[in-house]
Design a protein around this motif. Structure first.
Motif, PDB file in Angstrom:
ATOM      1  N   ASN A  17      58.131  31.091  -9.818  1.00 32.45           N
ATOM      2  CA  ASN A  17      57.890  31.855 -11.047  1.00 32.45           C
ATOM      3  C   ASN A  17      57.751  33.345 -10.771  1.00 32.45           C
ATOM      4  O   ASN A  17      58.185  34.180 -11.573  1.00 32.45           O
ATOM      5  CB  ASN A  17      56.648  31.333 -11.763  1.00 32.45           C
ATOM      6  CG  ASN A  17      56.927  30.059 -12.537  1.00 32.45           C
ATOM      7  OD1 ASN A  17      58.016  29.877 -13.072  1.00 32.45           O
ATOM      8  ND2 ASN A  17      55.958  29.171 -12.600  1.00 32.45           N
ATOM      9  N   ILE A  20      61.271  34.571 -10.422  1.00 31.62           N
ATOM     10  CA  ILE A  20      61.915  34.642 -11.733  1.00 31.62           C
ATOM     11  C   ILE A  20      61.456  35.889 -12.470  1.00 31.62           C
ATOM     12  O   ILE A  20      62.263  36.630 -13.046  1.00 31.62           O
ATOM     13  CB  ILE A  20      61.586  33.384 -12.565  1.00 31.62           C
ATOM     14  CG1 ILE A  20      62.209  32.139 -11.931  1.00 31.62           C
ATOM     15  CG2 ILE A  20      62.070  33.545 -14.012  1.00 31.62           C
ATOM     16  CD1 ILE A  20      61.705  30.833 -12.522  1.00 31.62           C
ATOM     17  N   VAL A  24      63.948  38.972 -13.732  1.00 32.71           N
ATOM     18  CA  VAL A  24      64.064  39.314 -15.159  1.00 32.71           C
ATOM     19  C   VAL A  24      63.653  40.763 -15.403  1.00 32.71           C
ATOM     20  O   VAL A  24      64.378  41.535 -16.055  1.00 32.71           O
ATOM     21  CB  VAL A  24      63.213  38.356 -16.010  1.00 32.71           C
ATOM     22  CG1 VAL A  24      63.150  38.840 -17.467  1.00 32.71           C
ATOM     23  CG2 VAL A  24      63.773  36.943 -15.950  1.00 32.71           C
ATOM     24  N   GLY A  36      68.394  32.907 -18.676  1.00 35.71           N
ATOM     25  CA  GLY A  36      67.716  31.848 -17.963  1.00 35.71           C
ATOM     26  C   GLY A  36      68.452  30.525 -18.123  1.00 35.71           C
ATOM     27  O   GLY A  36      68.754  30.098 -19.242  1.00 35.71           O
ATOM     28  N   LYS A  38      68.310  26.642 -17.703  1.00 40.19           N
ATOM     29  CA  LYS A  38      67.303  25.577 -17.599  1.00 40.19           C
ATOM     30  C   LYS A  38      67.828  24.388 -16.783  1.00 40.19           C
ATOM     31  O   LYS A  38      69.003  24.063 -16.821  1.00 40.19           O
ATOM     32  CB  LYS A  38      66.905  25.093 -19.002  1.00 40.19           C
ATOM     33  CG  LYS A  38      66.332  26.179 -19.926  1.00 40.19           C
ATOM     34  CD  LYS A  38      64.964  26.628 -19.471  1.00 40.19           C
ATOM     35  CE  LYS A  38      64.337  27.612 -20.441  1.00 40.19           C
ATOM     36  NZ  LYS A  38      63.994  26.999 -21.744  1.00 40.19           N
ATOM     37  N   MET A  52      66.507  35.889 -21.670  1.00 43.91           N
ATOM     38  CA  MET A  52      65.103  36.106 -21.346  1.00 43.91           C
ATOM     39  C   MET A  52      64.734  37.560 -21.618  1.00 43.91           C
ATOM     40  O   MET A  52      65.583  38.460 -21.551  1.00 43.91           O
ATOM     41  CB  MET A  52      64.830  35.745 -19.886  1.00 43.91           C
ATOM     42  CG  MET A  52      65.229  34.318 -19.533  1.00 43.91           C
ATOM     43  SD  MET A  52      64.827  33.847 -17.839  1.00 43.91           S
ATOM     44  CE  MET A  52      63.048  33.592 -17.971  1.00 43.91           C
ATOM     45  N   SER A  56      59.167  36.618 -21.902  1.00 42.54           N
ATOM     46  CA  SER A  56      59.529  35.324 -21.316  1.00 42.54           C
ATOM     47  C   SER A  56      58.816  35.076 -19.990  1.00 42.54           C
ATOM     48  O   SER A  56      58.548  33.933 -19.618  1.00 42.54           O
ATOM     49  CB  SER A  56      61.047  35.249 -21.080  1.00 42.54           C
ATOM     50  OG  SER A  56      61.767  35.417 -22.265  1.00 42.54           O
ATOM     51  N   VAL A  57      58.538  36.158 -19.268  1.00 43.25           N
ATOM     52  CA  VAL A  57      57.968  36.015 -17.928  1.00 43.25           C
ATOM     53  C   VAL A  57      56.546  36.578 -17.845  1.00 43.25           C
ATOM     54  O   VAL A  57      56.045  36.867 -16.757  1.00 43.25           O
ATOM     55  CB  VAL A  57      58.878  36.683 -16.879  1.00 43.25           C
ATOM     56  CG1 VAL A  57      60.182  35.920 -16.758  1.00 43.25           C
ATOM     57  CG2 VAL A  57      59.144  38.145 -17.219  1.00 43.25           C
ATOM     58  N   THR A  66      58.150  25.784 -11.722  1.00 33.46           N
ATOM     59  CA  THR A  66      59.177  26.717 -12.207  1.00 33.46           C
ATOM     60  C   THR A  66      59.285  26.624 -13.718  1.00 33.46           C
ATOM     61  O   THR A  66      59.500  25.531 -14.266  1.00 33.46           O
ATOM     62  CB  THR A  66      60.547  26.447 -11.574  1.00 33.46           C
ATOM     63  OG1 THR A  66      61.564  27.112 -12.331  1.00 33.46           O
ATOM     64  CG2 THR A  66      60.871  24.971 -11.491  1.00 33.46           C
ATOM     65  N   LEU A  68      61.646  27.565 -15.466  1.00 32.51           N
ATOM     66  CA  LEU A  68      63.009  27.215 -15.849  1.00 32.51           C
ATOM     67  C   LEU A  68      63.298  25.733 -15.638  1.00 32.51           C
ATOM     68  O   LEU A  68      64.363  25.257 -16.004  1.00 32.51           O
ATOM     69  CB  LEU A  68      64.020  28.051 -15.048  1.00 32.51           C
ATOM     70  CG  LEU A  68      64.089  29.542 -15.394  1.00 32.51           C
ATOM     71  CD1 LEU A  68      65.028  30.271 -14.448  1.00 32.51           C
ATOM     72  CD2 LEU A  68      64.527  29.741 -16.841  1.00 32.51           C
TER      73      LEU A  68
END
Length: 319
Positions: A17, A20, A24, A36, A38, A52, A56-57, A66, A68
Motif C-alpha cells: 500500500n 501504491i 499514485v 488502478g 484490481k 485513482m 484513493s490512497v 493491498t 488493489l
C-alpha cells in the motif's frame, strides 16, 4: 507518458500500500493519470480498472495487504489471455505499467515489456527470494512478526518445559527463518539451503535441558519438509515434550515496518520517474541501502545466494 497503470499480483506483502500510494501521488504530481488495476493480472485481463486520485490512497501507508487486491491468473499465462491484457491496456490508454509482486509477478512484467508495454517491477514478497536485491518489500515486516511470535511461544514453552518447532513461510528460501531465528534467539534454525542433522538438533536440546534450560526453540522454514515428522523424531531421540506452531499467513499481515514503508515509497517514486523518462523493462531493488534499477531480464536470472556467514553466526551464538 500520459497514463500509467498499477497492479499488485501474487501473495500480498506489507508495504504494498505504501508503494501504491507513492506511485499514485508521484504520478499526479507530474500531471499523469494513474489507473488502478484490481485483482492483479486477472483484473488486467478482465478490465477491472478505475482511475485513482489523491483520496484513493489517503491513510493507507500504514495498512498491510493491498488495497488493489490480488489474485493469481491462469488466463494471463495463456496466449489468448495475454493478448486480452494487451488490448485492455490499449482500450484504457495506459502508456506504462507498474507491477508489484514476487518472482512470478515480475516474470509477467518481463513478458509485457517484451510485448512493447513499458513496465517497471517493484519487488514485493515476504519470502525475500529474489537474488538481485538485498531485501524485498514486506520481508522485514514478516521477520518482525515471527520474532514477536517466538517471544510469546518461548514464554509458554518455558512454563511447561517444552521444545517448540515454529514453522515459518518462505517457500524454498530460508531467509525468514534465518533472520527471525537469529533475532529471536532460537536454539536451532533449519533451512532448505543448508543440510541438517536431527541428531545434532536433539543433542543440543538435551544439553540445554541438562544445564537447566526450560525451553528449546527451533525455527523451521516450510521448504525443508514435514514439520510433524521432524517433531516426532525429536521426541523419540530426546523424550522432550515437543509442540509444533505453524505461523502461516499471519506473517503476511500487519502494519509494515518503517523500513518497508520507506523502501516502498522510494521505489514507487522511482518507478514513475523511470516511466516518465521513457524507460521500461526495468525492476527496482535495494543494494547496500541504495535504491537500484536494472534490466528485468538480467535481474530474474540472478540466483539467490543464502547468507551462510549469518547462518554460522546463529550456530555460534546458540551453543
Amino acid at each position: 507518458m500520459k497514463t500509467i497503470g498499477i497492479l499488485t499480483s501474487g501473495g500480498d506483502a506489507p508495504g504494498m500500500n505504501a508503494a501504491i500510494r507513492a506511485v499514485v501521488r508521484t504520478g499526479i504530481y507530474n500531471n499523469i493519470r494513474v489507473m488502478g488495476i484490481k485483482q492483479g493480472y486477472n483484473g488486467l485481463v478482465n478490465g477491472l480498472i478505475e482511475e485513482m486520485n489523491l483520496s484513493s490512497v489517503a491513510d493507507i501507508i500504514h495498512r498491510g495487504g493491498t488495497m488493489l487486491r490480488s489474485s493469481r491468473s491462469d488466463e494471463f499465462l495463456t496466449k489468448e489471455g495475454f493478448q486480452k491484457a494487451i488490448n485492455v491496456l490499449k482500450v484504457f490508454g495506459i502508456d506504462g505499467l507498474v507491477v508489484l509482486g514476487g518472482d512470478g509477478t515480475l516474470r509477467g512484467a518481463k513478458a509485457l515489456s517484451e510485448a512493447g508495454i513499458p513496465t517497471i517491477g517493484i519487488p514485493c514478497t515476504i519470502d525475500n527470494d529474489l537474488g538481485y536485491t538485498d531485501y524485498t518489500i514486506g520481508f522485514m515486516t514478516a521477520v518482525e512478526t515471527v520474532v514477536d511470535a517466538i517471544g510469546k511461544i518461548r514464554d509458554t514453552s518455558t512454563s511447561h518445559g517444552r521444545a517448540n518447532i515454529i514453522e515459518v513461510m518462505g517457500r524454498h528460501c530460508g531467509d525468514i527463518a534465518l533472520y527471525a531465528g537469529l533475532a529471536g534467539g532460537a536454539e536451532s534454525i533449519i533451512v532448505p539451503e543448508m543440510p541438517f542433522d536431527i541428531e545434532q538438533v536433539s543433542r543440543k536440546a538435551i544439553q540445554g535441558r541438562n544445564r537447566g534450560k526450560l525451553h528449546h526453540i527451533i525455527v523451521l522454514a516450510e521448504g525443508v519438509g514435514n514439520v510433524y515428522d521432524i517433531s516426532e523424531s525429536l521426541i523419540e531421540q530426546t523424550g522432550i515434550d515437543t509442540r509444533v506452531t505453524i505461523l502461516g499467513h499471519i506473517q503476511r499481515g500487519g502494519s509494515p515496518t518503517v523500513f518497508d514503508r520507506i523502501t516502498a515509497s522510494e521505489m514507487g517514486r522511482r518507478a514513475v520517474e523511470l516511466l516518465i523518462k521513457g524507460e521500461g523493462g526495468r525492476t527496482l531493488g535495494i543494494k547496500c541501502n541504495e535504491i537500484i534499477d536494472l534490466d528485468i531480464i538480467q535481474a530474474l536470472d540472478i540466483k539467490k545466494e543464502f547468507n551462510k556467514e549469518m547462518f554460522e553466526t546463529t550456530i555460534l551464538l546458540s551453543i
